[in-house]
Design an enzyme around this catalytic site. Structure first.
Site, PDB file in Angstrom:
ATOM      1  N   SER A 136       0.872  -1.186   0.000  1.00 46.10           N
ATOM      2  CA  SER A 136       0.000   0.000   0.000  1.00 46.10           C
ATOM      3  C   SER A 136       0.901   1.225   0.000  1.00 46.10           C
ATOM      4  O   SER A 136       2.113   1.112   0.268  1.00 46.10           O
ATOM      5  CB  SER A 136      -0.829  -0.041   1.296  1.00 46.10           C
ATOM      6  N   TYR A 149      -1.793  -1.187  10.624  1.00 39.24           N
ATOM      7  CA  TYR A 149      -1.719  -1.321   9.158  1.00 39.24           C
ATOM      8  C   TYR A 149      -0.373  -0.839   8.629  1.00 39.24           C
ATOM      9  O   TYR A 149       0.284  -1.519   7.837  1.00 39.24           O
ATOM     10  CB  TYR A 149      -2.868  -0.516   8.560  1.00 39.24           C
TER      11      TYR A 149
HETATM   12  P1  NAD Z   1     -11.415  -6.284   0.898  1.00 41.26           P
HETATM   13  O1  NAD Z   1     -11.908  -6.076   2.288  1.00 41.26           O
HETATM   14  O2  NAD Z   1     -12.312  -6.000  -0.258  1.00 41.26           O
HETATM   15  O3  NAD Z   1     -10.850  -7.756   0.734  1.00 41.26           O
HETATM   16  C1  NAD Z   1      -9.988  -8.334   1.668  1.00 41.26           C
HETATM   17  C2  NAD Z   1     -10.251  -9.821   1.707  1.00 41.26           C
HETATM   18  O4  NAD Z   1      -9.342 -10.388   2.653  1.00 41.26           O
HETATM   19  C3  NAD Z   1     -11.669 -10.155   2.182  1.00 41.26           C
HETATM   20  O5  NAD Z   1     -12.299 -11.052   1.275  1.00 41.26           O
HETATM   21  C4  NAD Z   1     -11.458 -10.772   3.546  1.00 41.26           C
HETATM   22  O6  NAD Z   1     -12.410 -11.773   3.866  1.00 41.26           O
HETATM   23  C5  NAD Z   1     -10.050 -11.351   3.407  1.00 41.26           C
HETATM   24  N1  NAD Z   1      -9.455 -11.548   4.717  1.00 41.26           N
HETATM   25  C6  NAD Z   1      -9.315 -10.633   5.710  1.00 41.26           C
HETATM   26  N2  NAD Z   1      -8.809 -11.220   6.815  1.00 41.26           N
HETATM   27  C7  NAD Z   1      -8.617 -12.525   6.503  1.00 41.26           C
HETATM   28  C8  NAD Z   1      -8.134 -13.646   7.234  1.00 41.26           C
HETATM   29  N3  NAD Z   1      -7.785 -13.556   8.525  1.00 41.26           N
HETATM   30  N4  NAD Z   1      -8.061 -14.829   6.608  1.00 41.26           N
HETATM   31  C9  NAD Z   1      -8.455 -14.956   5.322  1.00 41.26           C
HETATM   32  N5  NAD Z   1      -8.932 -13.937   4.579  1.00 41.26           N
HETATM   33  C10 NAD Z   1      -9.020 -12.737   5.177  1.00 41.26           C
HETATM   34  O7  NAD Z   1     -10.071  -5.403   0.816  1.00 41.26           O
HETATM   35  P2  NAD Z   1      -9.216  -4.874  -0.410  1.00 41.26           P
HETATM   36  O8  NAD Z   1      -9.361  -3.401  -0.432  1.00 41.26           O
HETATM   37  O9  NAD Z   1      -9.437  -5.656  -1.649  1.00 41.26           O
HETATM   38  O10 NAD Z   1      -7.755  -5.150   0.173  1.00 41.26           O
HETATM   39  C11 NAD Z   1      -6.920  -6.190  -0.301  1.00 41.26           C
HETATM   40  C12 NAD Z   1      -5.487  -5.836   0.030  1.00 41.26           C
HETATM   41  O11 NAD Z   1      -5.146  -4.610  -0.629  1.00 41.26           O
HETATM   42  C13 NAD Z   1      -5.229  -5.612   1.512  1.00 41.26           C
HETATM   43  O12 NAD Z   1      -3.978  -6.166   1.886  1.00 41.26           O
HETATM   44  C14 NAD Z   1      -5.179  -4.102   1.630  1.00 41.26           C
HETATM   45  O13 NAD Z   1      -4.373  -3.689   2.682  1.00 41.26           O
HETATM   46  C15 NAD Z   1      -4.559  -3.738   0.296  1.00 41.26           C
HETATM   47  N6  NAD Z   1      -4.796  -2.355  -0.119  1.00 41.26           N
HETATM   48  C16 NAD Z   1      -6.063  -1.900  -0.282  1.00 41.26           C
HETATM   49  C17 NAD Z   1      -6.252  -0.586  -0.678  1.00 41.26           C
HETATM   50  C18 NAD Z   1      -7.616  -0.024  -0.890  1.00 41.26           C
HETATM   51  O14 NAD Z   1      -7.708   1.192  -1.007  1.00 41.26           O
HETATM   52  N7  NAD Z   1      -8.667  -0.813  -0.951  1.00 41.26           N
HETATM   53  C19 NAD Z   1      -5.163   0.238  -0.898  1.00 41.26           C
HETATM   54  C20 NAD Z   1      -3.879  -0.265  -0.720  1.00 41.26           C
HETATM   55  C21 NAD Z   1      -3.720  -1.582  -0.330  1.00 41.26           C
END
Ligand code: NAD
Length: 254
Positions: A136, A149
């Site tokens: 991120s 985070y």
């Molecule tokens: P999201 O909430 O849409 O998806 C995350 C998924 O991870 C979910 O399906 C959830 O069930 C799963 N998950 C969480 N904890 C878990 C566990 N203990 N065991 C198994 N599965 C688990 O989130 P997203 O926005 O798609 O994020 C995905 C990644 O991208 C993350 O690592 C997040 O930090 C990173 N990220 C997101 C953004 C953003 O703006 N959305 C920006 C930068 C980085």
């Protein structure tokens, strides 16, 4: 959305994507499957994991990555590993719940560590492997109230670089992708919460709160992040190793 998947051929490859039931992970799983990979969809959310796996012809594995020792076997034999699962907790440091801090490190650092460990023997044996860690901007910069985070993502950056240095001689690359705010349930929840907290419209939250430091005042789409992940699996990216690729509308350029 165009992902240039035509140029990446992953037929015969197995990809493991964590957190693949939603958001960025789902988009990655879809893109990798479209490129020909057999995808293992790992997620806590059983219904959605099965739904995604069925949609892309992959396998659903319902797992809790906060206990990575129960999950590591699922990375054995992987050619591509996308460490994506994560979650957010927003609290000032003096109130940050220690159990949540520990859980964040388990899901976002320890699980990637153990999955990489389990994936490497097969990757080394065949002289090819691709590890992509979804970090991120918060792997590169801090924001207030995100101690768990920011700590976890910075640690993931370090792990990714060590995997790159050790893996390089074996044809295994490890990189981070570093998105700014992406339109996923994780962010939509933050937008709704902030709009309620500040008493302002959601669009104003996006432009003036979330993207205050971005030169581009729009959310990134999950498919755009998946496009970058897929590119890292392409022949053109063979020498990109140990990198952290920002996709943040110039947030971290400032
Ligand atoms: P999201 O909430 O849409 O998806 C995350 C998924 O991870 C979910 O399906 C959830 O069930 C799963 N998950 C969480 N904890 C878990 C566990 N203990 N065991 C198994 N599965 C688990 O989130 P997203 O926005 O798609 O994020 C995905 C990644 O991208 C993350 O690592 C997040 O930090 C990173 N990220 C997101 C953004 C953003 O703006 N959305 C920006 C930068 C980085």
């Amino acid at each position: 959305m165009a992902r240039n998947v035509d140029s990446v051929n992953l037929r015969g490859r197995t990809a493991v994507v964590t957190g693949a039931a939603s958001g960025i992970g789902r988009a990655c799983a879809t893109a990798l499957a479209e490129a020909g990979a057999k995808v293992r969809v790992l997620d806590l959310d059983a219904d959605r994991a099965h739904e995604v796996a069925a949609a892309i012809g992959g396998e659903a594995h319902v797992v809790d990555l906060s206990e990575p020792q129960n999950v590591v076997h699922l990375a054995e034999g992987a050619d591509v590993l996308v460490n994506n699962a994560g979650f957010q907790v927003v609290r000032p440091l003096e109130e940050f719940p220690p159990d949540q801090f520990r859980r964040m490190l388990a899901v976002m650092v320890e699980a990637p560590f153990q999955l990489i460990q389990a994936a490497l023997p097969h990757m080394y044996a065949q002289g090819w492997g691709r590890i992509v860690n979804v970090s991120s901007v918060h792997g590169l910069r801090a924001s207030a109230y995100k101690a768990g985070y920011v700590t976890a993502k910075h640690a993931l950056e370090g792990l990714s670089k060590v995997a790159a240095v050790e893996g390089g001689p074996h044809g295994v690359t490890s990189n981070c992708v570093n998105p700014g705010y992406v339109r996923t349930p994780l962010v939509e929840k933050q937008i709704a919460d902030q709009a309620a907290a500040h008493g302002i419209p959601e669009q104003e939250v996006i432009e003036q709160v979330l993207l205050a430091r971005s030169a581009m005042k729009q959310l990134i789409e999950p498919e755009q992040v998946a496009g970058l992940v897929l590119y890292l699996c392409s022949p053109a990216a063979a020498f990109i190793n140990g990198a952290s690729l920002s996709m943040d509308g110039a947030w971290t350029a400032q």
